[in-house]
Design an enzyme around this catalytic site. Structure first.
Site, PDB file in Angstrom:
ATOM      1  N   GLN B 123      92.391  -9.748 116.577  1.00  0.00           N
ATOM      2  CA  GLN B 123      91.966  -9.571 117.418  1.00  0.00           C
ATOM      3  C   GLN B 123      92.518 -10.910 118.539  1.00  0.00           C
ATOM      4  O   GLN B 123      92.114 -11.772 117.605  1.00  0.00           O
ATOM      5  CB  GLN B 123      91.226  -9.491 117.965  1.00  0.00           C
ATOM      6  CG  GLN B 123      90.162  -9.414 119.690  1.00  0.00           C
ATOM      7  CD  GLN B 123      88.662  -9.437 119.190  1.00  0.00           C
ATOM      8  OE1 GLN B 123      87.851 -11.089 118.878  1.00  0.00           O
ATOM      9  NE2 GLN B 123      87.957  -8.597 119.346  1.00  0.00           N
ATOM     10  N   GLY B 124      93.382 -11.377 119.449  1.00  0.00           N
ATOM     11  CA  GLY B 124      93.023 -12.402 120.458  1.00  0.00           C
ATOM     12  C   GLY B 124      92.537 -12.465 121.311  1.00  0.00           C
ATOM     13  O   GLY B 124      93.054 -12.507 122.594  1.00  0.00           O
ATOM     14  N   TYR B 125      91.646 -13.011 121.736  1.00  0.00           N
ATOM     15  CA  TYR B 125      91.463 -13.082 122.753  1.00  0.00           C
ATOM     16  C   TYR B 125      90.366 -14.686 123.240  1.00  0.00           C
ATOM     17  O   TYR B 125      90.293 -14.675 123.789  1.00  0.00           O
ATOM     18  CB  TYR B 125      89.150 -11.799 122.441  1.00  0.00           C
ATOM     19  CG  TYR B 125      89.104 -11.145 122.849  1.00  0.00           C
ATOM     20  CD1 TYR B 125      90.576  -9.924 122.970  1.00  0.00           C
ATOM     21  CD2 TYR B 125      88.039 -10.546 122.495  1.00  0.00           C
ATOM     22  CE1 TYR B 125      90.145  -8.283 122.999  1.00  0.00           C
ATOM     23  CE2 TYR B 125      87.693  -8.536 122.443  1.00  0.00           C
ATOM     24  CZ  TYR B 125      88.620  -7.852 122.817  1.00  0.00           C
ATOM     25  OH  TYR B 125      88.462  -6.560 123.235  1.00  0.00           O
ATOM     26  N   GLU B 242      78.620  -1.260 118.030  1.00  0.00           N
ATOM     27  CA  GLU B 242      79.193  -2.960 117.334  1.00  0.00           C
ATOM     28  C   GLU B 242      77.811  -3.241 117.179  1.00  0.00           C
ATOM     29  O   GLU B 242      78.030  -4.210 116.040  1.00  0.00           O
ATOM     30  CB  GLU B 242      80.147  -2.665 116.818  1.00  0.00           C
ATOM     31  CG  GLU B 242      81.074  -1.720 116.904  1.00  0.00           C
ATOM     32  CD  GLU B 242      81.311  -0.505 117.366  1.00  0.00           C
ATOM     33  OE1 GLU B 242      81.351  -0.425 118.184  1.00  0.00           O
ATOM     34  OE2 GLU B 242      82.129   0.680 117.206  1.00  0.00           O
ATOM     35  N   ASN B 367      74.681 -17.005 120.306  1.00  0.00           N
ATOM     36  CA  ASN B 367      73.174 -17.499 120.364  1.00  0.00           C
ATOM     37  C   ASN B 367      73.012 -17.894 121.395  1.00  0.00           C
ATOM     38  O   ASN B 367      71.711 -17.437 122.045  1.00  0.00           O
ATOM     39  CB  ASN B 367      72.315 -18.150 118.952  1.00  0.00           C
ATOM     40  CG  ASN B 367      72.734 -17.044 117.693  1.00  0.00           C
ATOM     41  OD1 ASN B 367      73.752 -16.192 117.959  1.00  0.00           O
ATOM     42  ND2 ASN B 367      71.422 -17.296 116.673  1.00  0.00           N
TER      43      ASN B 367
END
Lengths: 379, 383
Positions: B123-125, B242, B367
């Site tokens: 994943q390339g975020y 998810e 968080n």
């Protein structure tokens, strides 16, 4: 299941309407100036809507519903901070009475509770350090004209009860007796707690108890008490959940409206995060309570019920105390004043946290009931 | 073919459990770090041969087509057995993305190769300057004839060194008014010239994530997914149930088991101070489990999760962290020894969970970001 969810929602709505129509907080404040901790008139309104008889069999004029329904009412009354001793009488005393083995007496007493005619208080505690009813020093012994009770009970709530359910040890075990508030040989002295509720100290100097007043025989008394205590612990947790929900709502309102530095306090991220931490504590209480209610309505095994009750009360005791403390801080100086509503809720939380075992006591009991070997297996 | 959805939940659970107990290798249970593709390859190829790579995809695309309720059971049983996570971004992200937004040609080109593990996706975020503030990403994709030319840098890319492909977010319209606009979804073959992958060694000494440098990388235009400049809203729409798993009690339960093993070995059950801390953590995990069940019920009923599920992630990861810290504190001077060590007849790794707990409170939306979400969307506090 769907039907019950709808019914529960309707019940919660009607509790909300009930407390909204009642100036509960000003009544709590006004009662402080008196020697009464609640109003008999408000008590009969609770009877009129049927909630005092939620756990009372239909034959005795009750609704014969479960702990789930009682907990919904306790939560809603807690949110509204109703001063009447709902959990103490309709929860605790009714559960003990129902678990005894004198059906004739139980039906009369439960009918009194459901109708609101009389209030009963369980007199089991003798030591403020111990929340187990297993070791009373108070005794029942044969006297000249029948058995008599001798001993001392503390923290009996509500002090204004019309009669007490007194536990006493005999050679054969622990028995329970109904003792009228004006019984000969009984001295009652009352004391106000931090929340304005009143508790009695009973001194029993050979109080005569005829056989008909024996609610549970020595073979049954302790079990009846333990069942009642577990149910009351869960209901006290429900009331603390309601109180905490209200404290969270009051705090969020305050943060959103109070302006400093040309912004609402809620614009400051540090305060937003602290408000979220309170919200998390409230959701944890809700989860623990949901599980405990499911156990109490579904499992008769006393050890299982006690573990569920300890889980709910340990969580509610510590979380509600934390929410109350933080709510005062987030209100700033006004939160420390008598006129601020947070204090009214905080007082009740302090009282309920201390009642029937505080969080540390319940953690000890919960840990003692853990199955250790099975847990080690999944490491 | 078995109709799994027609089975009762309990029968399905038992079938999955029996299968995992019979076939999942003992030595791969509860791994102490994220395993590499070579280590889990055999297991996942075996799954693929049986048609179980993608339990949640519709059958028309080669998945098992399980209902959300059955998917949840499948995942819970894997957690129960301690099954090692594979490089699952193709199954979890790219598949649902292409099934929903991809062209037929994209679906035919990529989905079968995800199912066979011929393609392994990462994943390339995140970027060096776009972490919590992901929408400020700066990787550029400029259209040039039949390709996009991509320049930029991605980071914290989990297991990029094992991947063959990356799905990434790149800025295609730098003039867009809002930073969330003008971002597109691209599928990149990592063997293309101009891609450089450099593993990052983490605080525990492992190489689980990488930096990925993109220098004049030529990506075919047909590898753009959906409409140009709509990448951000597509990425948001992909966040399905998810999010529930970020709040799973599995890590905290595993840590609690470890704590008990150490407590038994060091006879800490006699220590009232330890017992109070233990009871607190036991209650924290028990209430986490109950809350998780409440959200899982929503998923089972096919309801979307609300923003309130963020509190579950906070509580799950912070509880995991507290337990891991008590494991370290309960090991005395032995806490400084890395790796499994002997306490009497028990072997205990004191430190690995301590390190594992640290990224958990950061990834998947830190968080602090979760608290921002709750303050705004659940408590509705004015800013």
């Amino acid at each position: 299941m769907e039907d019950r969810q709808d019914e529960h929602r309707m019940l919660a709505d009607s509790v909300r309407d009930f407390v909204r129509a009642d100036a509960t907080l000003s009544r709590v404040r006004a009662l402080r100036e008196t020697h009464q901790s609640f109003s008999r008139e408000a008590w009969s309104r609770l009877a009129d809507v049927g909630w005092l008889g939620i756990r009372v069999p239909e034959a005795a004029g009750g609704l014969d519903l479960g702990v789930a329904e009682l907990a919904i009412v306790a939560e809603g009354l807690g949110r509204g901070r109703l001063p009447e001793p709902f959990v103490e009488v309709a929860g605790f005393a009714a559960a003990v009475i129902r678990s005894g083995d004198n059906d004739v007496l139980a039906r009369d007493l439960l009918a009194d509770i459901a109708s609101g005619r009389r209030l009963y208080a369980v007199a089991w505690q003798e030591d403020s350090q111990d929340a187990s009813p297993a070791r009373p020093l108070c005794t029942v012994q044969p006297g000249g004209a029948g058995p008599v009770l001798t001993g001392r009970k503390i923290l009996v709530t509500p002090a204004e009860a019309d009669a007490y359910i007194v536990s006493a040890a005999s050679a054969d075990g622990i028995a329970l007796y109904r003792v009228a508030a004006d019984a000969p040989g009984l001295d009652v002295s009352a004391q106000a707690l931090v929340d304005g509720s009143r508790v009695a100290e009973l001194r029993l100097h050979g109080v005569p108890v005829p056989d008909g007043d024996r609610l549970a025989s020595p073979g049954r008394g302790l079990e009846a008490l333990e069942h009642g205590v577990a149910e009351a612990q869960v209901l006290a947790s429900a009331e603390m959940l309601g109180l905490s929900e209200q404290l969270l709502a009051l705090t969020n309102d305050y943060l959103a409206t109070r302006r400093q530095f040309d912004r609402p306090l809620s614009a400051f991220q540090v305060l937003r995060h602290r408000a979220v931490n309170l919200y998390i504590q409230v959701e944890l209480m809700r989860a623990a309570l949901r599980q405990a209610v499911r156990v109490l309505d579904g499992d008769d095994d006393l050890a299982v019920r006690q573990q569920a009750a300890s889980r709910a009360k340990a969580r509610a005791g510590s979380a509600a105390m934390a929410v109350a403390r933080e709510a005062v801080q987030l209100h700033g100086a006004i939160g420390y004043t008598e006129e601020a509503d947070v204090g009214v809720h905080l007082h009740r939380i302090v009282a309920l946290s201390a009642w029937l075992g505080n969080a540390a006591w319940h953690r000890r009991r919960y840990a003692a009931l853990l199955p250790r070997e099975s847990l080690e297996a999944v490491s | 073919m078995t109709d799994w959805n027609a089975m009762s939940d309990e029968a399905f659970r038992q079938a999955v459990r029996a299968d995992l107990e019979a076939n999942y290798p003992e030595h791969l249970r509860y791994p102490s770090r994220r395993l590499r593709w070579q280590e889990v390859r055999e297991w996942y190829l075996d799954r693929a041969a049986r048609g179980w790579t993608a339990p949640g995809w519709p059958q028309a695309f080669g998945g098992v087509g399980l209902t959300p309720a059955k998917q949840l059971i499948y995942i819970e049983e894997q957690e129960r057995r301690g099954v090692a996570r594979g490089p699952d971004q193709g199954v979890v992200m790219v598949g649902p993305l292409l099934i929903r937004y991809g062209t037929e040609a994209q679906q035919q080109a990529f989905l079968p190769r995800i199912l066979s593990w011929e393609h392994i996706w990462c994943q390339g975020y995140s970027e060096p300057n776009a972490g919590s503030d992901l929408a400020s990403l700066r990787t550029r994709a400029v259209a040039d004839g039949d390709v996009y030319i991509v320049n930029g840098q991605k980071t914290w890319t989990t297991l990029a060194q094992d991947a063959t492909h990356m799905f990434l977010l790149a800025r295609t319209d730098p003039a867009a008014e809002r930073k969330q606009e003008g971002i597109s979804f691209l599928l990149v073959d990592l063997r293309t010239e101009g891609v450089h992958i450099r593993p990052i060694r983490n605080i525990a000494g492992h190489e689980e994530f990488c930096e990925v440098f993109l220098e004049d990388v030529r990506v075919p235009r047909e590898n753009l997914v959906g409409s140009p400049n709509e990448g951000w809203s597509m990425a948001k729409a992909l966040l399905g149930f998810e999010r529930l798993f970020l709040g799973s009690p599995k890590l905290a339960r595993q840590a609690l088991g470890r704590l008990h093993r150490l407590a038994a070995a060091r006879e800490l059950y006699r220590d009232p101070g330890f017992m109070d801390q233990l009871a607190r953590l036991e209650l924290d995990v028990a209430d986490l489990g109950e809350a998780y069940e409440g959200f899982a019920e929503q998923v089972r009923a096919g309801q979307p999760l609300g923003a309130d599920v963020s509190w579950l992630k906070i509580w799950a990861t912070e509880t995991f962290d507290r337990i891991a810290a008590l494991i370290v504190a309960s090991a005395g001077s032995a806490a400084a020894i890395p790796g499994p060590q002997s306490f009497g007849d028990r072997s205990v790794d004191v430190l690995n969970l301590y390190f594992d707990a640290m990224p958990a409170t950061i990834y998947g939306g830190s968080n602090e970001i979760q608290r921002n979400i709750l303050a705004k969307q659940v408590l509705r506090l004015p800013e």
